[in-house]
Design a protein around this motif. Structure first.
Motif, PDB file in Angstrom:
ATOM      1  N   THR A  18     -10.966  10.555 -14.803  1.00 48.42           N
ATOM      2  CA  THR A  18     -10.010  11.632 -14.513  1.00 48.42           C
ATOM      3  C   THR A  18     -10.612  12.725 -13.625  1.00 48.42           C
ATOM      4  N   GLY A  19      -9.948  13.006 -12.517  1.00 49.20           N
ATOM      5  CA  GLY A  19     -10.387  14.060 -11.611  1.00 49.20           C
ATOM      6  C   GLY A  19     -11.333  13.577 -10.523  1.00 49.20           C
ATOM      7  N   ASP A  20     -11.859  12.351 -10.671  1.00 47.93           N
ATOM      8  CA  ASP A  20     -12.796  11.834  -9.667  1.00 47.93           C
ATOM      9  C   ASP A  20     -12.044  11.390  -8.419  1.00 47.93           C
ATOM     10  N   GLU A  71      -8.234   6.112   6.519  1.00 46.63           N
ATOM     11  CA  GLU A  71      -8.901   6.655   5.344  1.00 46.63           C
ATOM     12  C   GLU A  71      -8.095   6.311   4.096  1.00 46.63           C
ATOM     13  N   GLU A  72      -8.775   6.178   2.986  1.00 46.55           N
ATOM     14  CA  GLU A  72      -8.074   6.031   1.724  1.00 46.55           C
ATOM     15  C   GLU A  72      -8.631   7.041   0.730  1.00 46.55           C
ATOM     16  N   LEU A  73      -7.722   7.776   0.122  1.00 46.40           N
ATOM     17  CA  LEU A  73      -8.114   8.725  -0.912  1.00 46.40           C
ATOM     18  C   LEU A  73      -7.480   8.265  -2.215  1.00 46.40           C
ATOM     19  N   VAL A  74      -8.300   8.077  -3.228  1.00 46.40           N
ATOM     20  CA  VAL A  74      -7.774   7.727  -4.551  1.00 46.40           C
ATOM     21  C   VAL A  74      -8.305   8.760  -5.533  1.00 46.40           C
ATOM     22  N   LEU A  75      -7.395   9.502  -6.148  1.00 55.45           N
ATOM     23  CA  LEU A  75      -7.792  10.455  -7.168  1.00 55.45           C
ATOM     24  C   LEU A  75      -7.339   9.913  -8.519  1.00 55.45           C
ATOM     25  N   VAL A  76      -8.292   9.701  -9.416  1.00 54.33           N
ATOM     26  CA  VAL A  76      -7.928   9.187 -10.738  1.00 54.33           C
ATOM     27  C   VAL A  76      -7.331  10.333 -11.554  1.00 54.33           C
ATOM     28  N   LEU A  77      -6.126  10.108 -12.074  1.00 56.31           N
ATOM     29  CA  LEU A  77      -5.456  11.145 -12.864  1.00 56.31           C
ATOM     30  C   LEU A  77      -5.638  10.880 -14.348  1.00 56.31           C
ATOM     31  N   ASP A  78      -5.775   9.611 -14.683  1.00 53.53           N
ATOM     32  CA  ASP A  78      -5.930   9.248 -16.088  1.00 53.53           C
ATOM     33  C   ASP A  78      -6.530   7.851 -16.139  1.00 53.53           C
ATOM     34  N   GLY A  79      -7.446   7.611 -17.080  1.00 55.72           N
ATOM     35  CA  GLY A  79      -8.047   6.291 -17.217  1.00 55.72           C
ATOM     36  C   GLY A  79      -9.338   6.184 -16.425  1.00 55.72           C
ATOM     37  N   GLU A  80      -9.689   4.942 -16.097  1.00 51.68           N
ATOM     38  CA  GLU A  80     -11.005   4.701 -15.515  1.00 51.68           C
ATOM     39  C   GLU A  80     -10.958   3.459 -14.634  1.00 51.68           C
ATOM     40  N   LEU A  81     -11.594   3.517 -13.478  1.00 47.96           N
ATOM     41  CA  LEU A  81     -11.693   2.324 -12.637  1.00 47.96           C
ATOM     42  C   LEU A  81     -13.091   2.210 -12.059  1.00 47.96           C
ATOM     43  N   ARG A  82     -13.439   0.975 -11.663  1.00 47.33           N
ATOM     44  CA  ARG A  82     -14.760   0.721 -11.102  1.00 47.33           C
ATOM     45  C   ARG A  82     -14.610   0.139  -9.706  1.00 47.33           C
ATOM     46  N   ASP A  83     -15.357   0.662  -8.771  1.00 49.63           N
ATOM     47  CA  ASP A  83     -15.352   0.128  -7.416  1.00 49.63           C
ATOM     48  C   ASP A  83     -16.198  -1.145  -7.412  1.00 49.63           C
ATOM     49  N   THR A  84     -15.614  -2.246  -6.913  1.00 50.77           N
ATOM     50  CA  THR A  84     -16.314  -3.530  -7.013  1.00 50.77           C
ATOM     51  C   THR A  84     -17.485  -3.625  -6.046  1.00 50.77           C
ATOM     52  N   VAL A  85     -17.483  -2.807  -4.993  1.00 52.86           N
ATOM     53  CA  VAL A  85     -18.555  -2.901  -4.004  1.00 52.86           C
ATOM     54  C   VAL A  85     -19.709  -1.947  -4.345  1.00 52.86           C
ATOM     55  N   THR A  86     -19.381  -0.694  -4.650  1.00 55.48           N
ATOM     56  CA  THR A  86     -20.444   0.275  -4.929  1.00 55.48           C
ATOM     57  C   THR A  86     -20.813   0.316  -6.414  1.00 55.48           C
ATOM     58  N   ASP A  87     -19.967  -0.282  -7.255  1.00 52.14           N
ATOM     59  CA  ASP A  87     -20.161  -0.285  -8.699  1.00 52.14           C
ATOM     60  C   ASP A  87     -20.056   1.119  -9.315  1.00 52.14           C
ATOM     61  N   GLU A  88     -19.493   2.058  -8.570  1.00 57.58           N
ATOM     62  CA  GLU A  88     -19.311   3.400  -9.130  1.00 57.58           C
ATOM     63  C   GLU A  88     -18.092   3.423 -10.046  1.00 57.58           C
ATOM     64  N   VAL A  89     -18.162   4.261 -11.089  1.00 50.79           N
ATOM     65  CA  VAL A  89     -17.052   4.410 -12.019  1.00 50.79           C
ATOM     66  C   VAL A  89     -16.342   5.731 -11.738  1.00 50.79           C
ATOM     67  N   PHE A  90     -15.013   5.683 -11.682  1.00 46.91           N
ATOM     68  CA  PHE A  90     -14.213   6.873 -11.413  1.00 46.91           C
ATOM     69  C   PHE A  90     -13.326   7.165 -12.612  1.00 46.91           C
ATOM     70  N   PRO A 134     -15.402  16.129 -13.529  1.00 51.87           N
ATOM     71  CA  PRO A 134     -15.511  15.010 -12.580  1.00 51.87           C
ATOM     72  C   PRO A 134     -16.905  14.914 -11.961  1.00 51.87           C
ATOM     73  N   THR A 135     -17.287  13.707 -11.556  1.00 49.43           N
ATOM     74  CA  THR A 135     -18.600  13.516 -10.930  1.00 49.43           C
ATOM     75  C   THR A 135     -18.475  13.122  -9.462  1.00 49.43           C
ATOM     76  N   HIS A 136     -17.268  12.718  -9.032  1.00 43.21           N
ATOM     77  CA  HIS A 136     -17.056  12.382  -7.622  1.00 43.21           C
ATOM     78  C   HIS A 136     -16.137  13.431  -7.008  1.00 43.21           C
ATOM     79  N   HIS A 137     -16.680  14.192  -6.056  1.00 40.65           N
ATOM     80  CA  HIS A 137     -15.990  15.371  -5.537  1.00 40.65           C
ATOM     81  C   HIS A 137     -15.528  15.177  -4.092  1.00 40.65           C
ATOM     82  N   PRO A 138     -14.583  16.012  -3.643  1.00 42.08           N
ATOM     83  CA  PRO A 138     -14.285  16.039  -2.209  1.00 42.08           C
ATOM     84  C   PRO A 138     -15.562  16.444  -1.473  1.00 42.08           C
ATOM     85  N   ASP A 139     -15.733  16.032  -0.212  1.00 38.60           N
ATOM     86  CA  ASP A 139     -16.970  16.427   0.465  1.00 38.60           C
ATOM     87  C   ASP A 139     -16.870  17.869   0.972  1.00 38.60           C
TER      88      ASP A 139
END
Lengths: 216, 120
Positions: A168-170, A147-166, A3-8
């Motif tokens: 599995t595990g992100d 707060e909202e926590l979204v952990l991707v378990l499978d597949g891929e999504l893109r945040d429309t505001v930051t354009d980051e891709v999440f 994963p590339t997006h981690h808990p802080d």
């Protein structure tokens, strides 16, 4: 893939020191399943706990549990064994599966293009659910009061505001009052663990519709 | 050894006080993503653990008192950072900064300690 997006750092420290809310601990534990990098960090933070124990002056008792608690059987249900899980649930990480009331929950219809494992589990009073979005599904922009926590378990999504891709595990961690939307990758379904600590405020008519039918 | 005692104590405390099971990752999970290949010493090895424990203890000894108190509050008093802020009257941001500084100092100290220990 790692994963590339981690808990802080604060969340990892809270997890290791045992002071984290249970719903956040669940998210961290699921992330750790996928993330060797954060597991190394947790190993270090556990060692910090050990070193602090070592450093205590002799005779000074910290606020640790009394020995009868250390040796008593924990008053928690035994971990369930999961035999013959339906394939759509078998792919979920174990820390999460331990929260299902039902041994073999199935994804149910929630809205067109959206299925979920219904509220069969609530983590520390905070509603949490596993949602599976159809490939290409778009979540309209919305604002979170909590707060909202979204952990991707499978597949891929893109945040429309930051354009980051999440992937599995992100972990996507949104602070209160931030606005964003998510677009699922067209290449496959996307399954996420979603935990919100407060109501979602949709910023569009379609969002209000989505909230009305889904409560997400 | 100390780490082991600490983790058992922590988990027992969570189990007993909250009547909840602490969510933990499971290495036998089919979803498990294996460790990275790296040249760093095997964290499982006893020598490595000893070197690290010694390094951490000396690093803790050098930590400013207010940073160390934050760590002790989290690890021993079982207070979250916001609870710690409330209990001490210190702003939450300051608590977070102290925790981060403490961990950064520990990590830096540990890095140099491990380099010394491995003779490079």
């Amino acid at each position: 893939m790692i994963p590339t997006h981690h808990p802080d750092a604060d969340q990892l420290l809270a997890y290791a020191s045992g002071t984290i809310a249970e719903w956040a601990a669940l998210v961290v534990a699921c992330h750790l399943t996928y993330c060797p990098e954060c597991r190394e960090e947790i190993a270090l933070l556990d060692d910090v706990g050990g070193a602090l124990l070592d450093e205590l002056p002799a005779g000074e008792a910290p606020a640790l549990p009394p020995t009868e608690l250390l040796y008593a059987e924990p008053k928690v249900p035994k971990t369930r064994t999961f035999v013959n899980l339906p394939p759509d649930v078998a792919a979920l990480p174990r820390p999460l599966r331990a929260f299902f009331k039902d041994d073999a929950p199935r994804f149910r219809f929630l809205a067109p293009g959206v299925r979920h494992v219904p509220l069969s589990f609530e983590v520390g009073g905070i509603p949490a659910r596993v949602i599976r979005f159809k490939a290409g599904f778009k979540i309209p922009e919305h604002t979170h009061e909590g707060e909202e926590l979204v952990l991707v378990l499978d597949g891929e999504l893109r945040d429309t505001v930051t354009d980051e891709v999440f992937r599995t595990g992100d972990l996507s961690h949104r602070e209160p009052s931030t606005t964003h939307g998510q677009n699922m990758s067209p290449s496959g379904d996307c399954t996420c663990l979603v935990i919100s600590t407060a109501e979602v405020v949709p910023t569009s008519a379609w969002g209000r519709f989505l909230k009305a039918i889904a409560g997400v | 050894m100390s780490t082991w005692i600490f983790t058992i104590a922590r988990n027992r405390l969570i189990d007993s006080v909250r009547r909840q099971k602490r969510p933990e990752p499971d290495p036998d999970d089919p979803c498990w993503v294996g460790d990275r290949q790296s040249d760093s010493p095997n964290p499982e090895s006893a020598t490595y653990a000893l070197v690290r424990a010694r390094g951490l203890r000396s690093a803790l000894a050098e930590l400013p008192a207010e940073q160390r108190r934050v760590l002790e509050g989290l690890y021993f008093d079982g207070l979250s950072m916001s609870e710690l802020a409330e209990a001490t009257g210190i702003p939450l941001g300051t608590i977070k900064t102290r925790a981060r500084l403490a961990l950064r100092a520990l990590r830096q100290h540990l890095d140099s300690h491990e380099r010394e220990a491995s003779g490079t």
